[in-house]
Design a protein around this motif. Structure first.
Motif, PDB file in Angstrom:
ATOM      1  N   UNK A 200      35.944  34.286  46.169  1.00 15.10           N
ATOM      2  CA  UNK A 200      36.056  33.412  45.106  1.00 15.10           C
ATOM      3  C   UNK A 200      35.796  34.154  43.681  1.00 15.10           C
ATOM      4  N   UNK A 201      34.807  35.089  43.761  1.00 11.48           N
ATOM      5  CA  UNK A 201      34.633  35.743  42.504  1.00 11.48           C
ATOM      6  C   UNK A 201      35.548  36.568  42.212  1.00 11.48           C
ATOM      7  N   UNK A 202      36.543  36.997  43.184  1.00 13.26           N
ATOM      8  CA  UNK A 202      37.489  37.905  42.692  1.00 13.26           C
ATOM      9  C   UNK A 202      38.695  37.081  41.927  1.00 13.26           C
ATOM     10  N   UNK A 203      38.536  35.762  42.373  1.00 13.24           N
ATOM     11  CA  UNK A 203      39.518  34.880  41.426  1.00 13.24           C
ATOM     12  C   UNK A 203      39.050  34.570  39.963  1.00 13.24           C
ATOM     13  N   UNK A 204      37.695  34.510  39.837  1.00 13.28           N
ATOM     14  CA  UNK A 204      37.199  34.348  38.594  1.00 13.28           C
ATOM     15  C   UNK A 204      37.335  35.642  37.838  1.00 13.28           C
ATOM     16  N   UNK A 205      37.121  36.797  38.258  1.00 15.14           N
ATOM     17  CA  UNK A 205      37.466  38.115  37.833  1.00 15.14           C
ATOM     18  C   UNK A 205      38.905  38.336  37.405  1.00 15.14           C
ATOM     19  N   UNK A 206      39.864  37.774  38.497  1.00  9.91           N
ATOM     20  CA  UNK A 206      41.093  37.953  38.139  1.00  9.91           C
ATOM     21  C   UNK A 206      41.555  36.856  36.906  1.00  9.91           C
ATOM     22  N   UNK A 207      41.018  35.697  36.969  1.00  8.04           N
ATOM     23  CA  UNK A 207      41.541  34.817  35.929  1.00  8.04           C
ATOM     24  C   UNK A 207      40.980  35.371  34.391  1.00  8.04           C
TER      25      UNK A 207
ATOM     26  N   UNK B 106      32.530  26.174  36.887  1.00 14.70           N
ATOM     27  CA  UNK B 106      31.969  26.107  38.335  1.00 14.70           C
ATOM     28  C   UNK B 106      32.784  26.502  39.451  1.00 14.70           C
ATOM     29  N   UNK B 107      32.161  27.111  40.530  1.00  9.05           N
ATOM     30  CA  UNK B 107      32.683  27.755  41.605  1.00  9.05           C
ATOM     31  C   UNK B 107      33.917  26.707  42.167  1.00  9.05           C
ATOM     32  N   UNK B 108      33.755  25.460  42.123  1.00 10.90           N
ATOM     33  CA  UNK B 108      34.698  24.612  42.633  1.00 10.90           C
ATOM     34  C   UNK B 108      36.229  25.033  41.994  1.00 10.90           C
ATOM     35  N   UNK B 109      36.062  25.368  40.734  1.00  8.97           N
ATOM     36  CA  UNK B 109      37.325  25.576  40.063  1.00  8.97           C
ATOM     37  C   UNK B 109      38.140  26.620  41.057  1.00  8.97           C
ATOM     38  N   UNK B 110      37.539  27.560  41.323  1.00  4.69           N
ATOM     39  CA  UNK B 110      38.215  28.475  42.068  1.00  4.69           C
ATOM     40  C   UNK B 110      38.375  28.421  43.719  1.00  4.69           C
ATOM     41  N   UNK B 111      37.795  27.189  44.234  1.00  4.70           N
ATOM     42  CA  UNK B 111      38.304  26.781  45.800  1.00  4.70           C
ATOM     43  C   UNK B 111      39.520  26.525  45.940  1.00  4.70           C
ATOM     44  N   UNK B 112      40.384  26.411  45.064  1.00  2.00           N
ATOM     45  CA  UNK B 112      41.513  25.987  45.283  1.00  2.00           C
ATOM     46  C   UNK B 112      42.452  27.071  45.419  1.00  2.00           C
ATOM     47  N   UNK B 113      43.763  26.945  45.950  1.00  2.00           N
ATOM     48  CA  UNK B 113      44.710  28.100  46.273  1.00  2.00           C
ATOM     49  C   UNK B 113      45.855  28.414  44.862  1.00  2.00           C
ATOM     50  N   UNK B 114      45.520  28.193  43.712  1.00  2.00           N
ATOM     51  CA  UNK B 114      46.257  28.238  42.681  1.00  2.00           C
ATOM     52  C   UNK B 114      47.537  29.263  42.915  1.00  2.00           C
ATOM     53  N   UNK B 115      48.598  28.888  42.103  1.00  2.00           N
ATOM     54  CA  UNK B 115      49.523  29.980  42.308  1.00  2.00           C
ATOM     55  C   UNK B 115      49.342  31.392  41.788  1.00  2.00           C
ATOM     56  N   UNK B 116      48.484  31.369  40.858  1.00  2.00           N
ATOM     57  CA  UNK B 116      48.032  32.832  40.280  1.00  2.00           C
ATOM     58  C   UNK B 116      47.176  33.496  41.023  1.00  2.00           C
ATOM     59  N   UNK B 117      46.278  32.995  41.962  1.00  2.00           N
ATOM     60  CA  UNK B 117      45.273  33.445  42.708  1.00  2.00           C
ATOM     61  C   UNK B 117      45.638  33.481  44.125  1.00  2.00           C
TER      62      UNK B 117
END
Length: 157
Positions: free
Chosen positions: A99-106, A34-45
């Motif tokens: 947000x989608x760039x975070x999904x792609x990066x992960x 879900x998009x909510x997973x990528x709303x954070x500001x995790x260290x990797x993103x």
């Protein structure tokens, strides 16, 4: 450490099949998050200050010169969000793109993880080549996502 010994033909077939499986499985898994997973500001993103809003990637790798030639994996999936160009310039559009760039990066970070498994049925040299392949294939895509997200974050601030 090679545990399974196969003929050259079957080793190549299995290498191709296993990479295809991992690329597809990881892509589908990340698409289902879900998009909510990528709303954070995790260290990797997180875009760090040293990245200069993504400009460090342009300075080091001249991202603008080659990023347009990369294949957008979203074209393979109906649910995928195409990132070849912005879908709009409004705040919501930019936040969705980031947000989608975070999904792609992960997706691409996770696609590197299975590489050591190839040592199980490949000679050590080939196992190392699989690690090189995983990094060489995914790193340009990771860099592109970080470059784009840094630019978008600058636009949003």
């Amino acid at each position: 450490m090679q545990v399974i010994s196969l003929s050259l033909f079957w080793t190549i077939v299995i290498d191709i099949a296993v990479w295809f499986f991992f690329h597809m499985a990881i892509s589908v898994l990340c698409l289902k998050l879900p998009a909510a997973v990528f709303k954070n500001n995790a260290f990797w993103s997180r875009i760090y200050r040293w990245e200069k809003s993504g400009e460090i990637w342009q300075q080091l790798f001249r991202v603008k010169a080659w990023k347009g030639r990369l294949i957008d994996g979203a074209t393979l999936f109906k649910r995928g969000y195409q990132k070849k160009s912005l879908h709009g310039t409004g705040r919501e559009d930019l936040e969705m793109f980031a947000m989608e760039t975070k999904r792609a990066e992960l997706t691409h970070w996770l696609s590197i993880v299975p590489a050591p498994l190839f040592f199980l049925w490949n000679p050590p040299l080939v196992g190392w080549l699989m690690i090189v392949y995983a990094v060489a294939f995914n790193l340009p895509l990771i860099i592109t996502q970080r470059y784009n997200r840094g630019r978008i974050r600058r636009m949003l601030s």
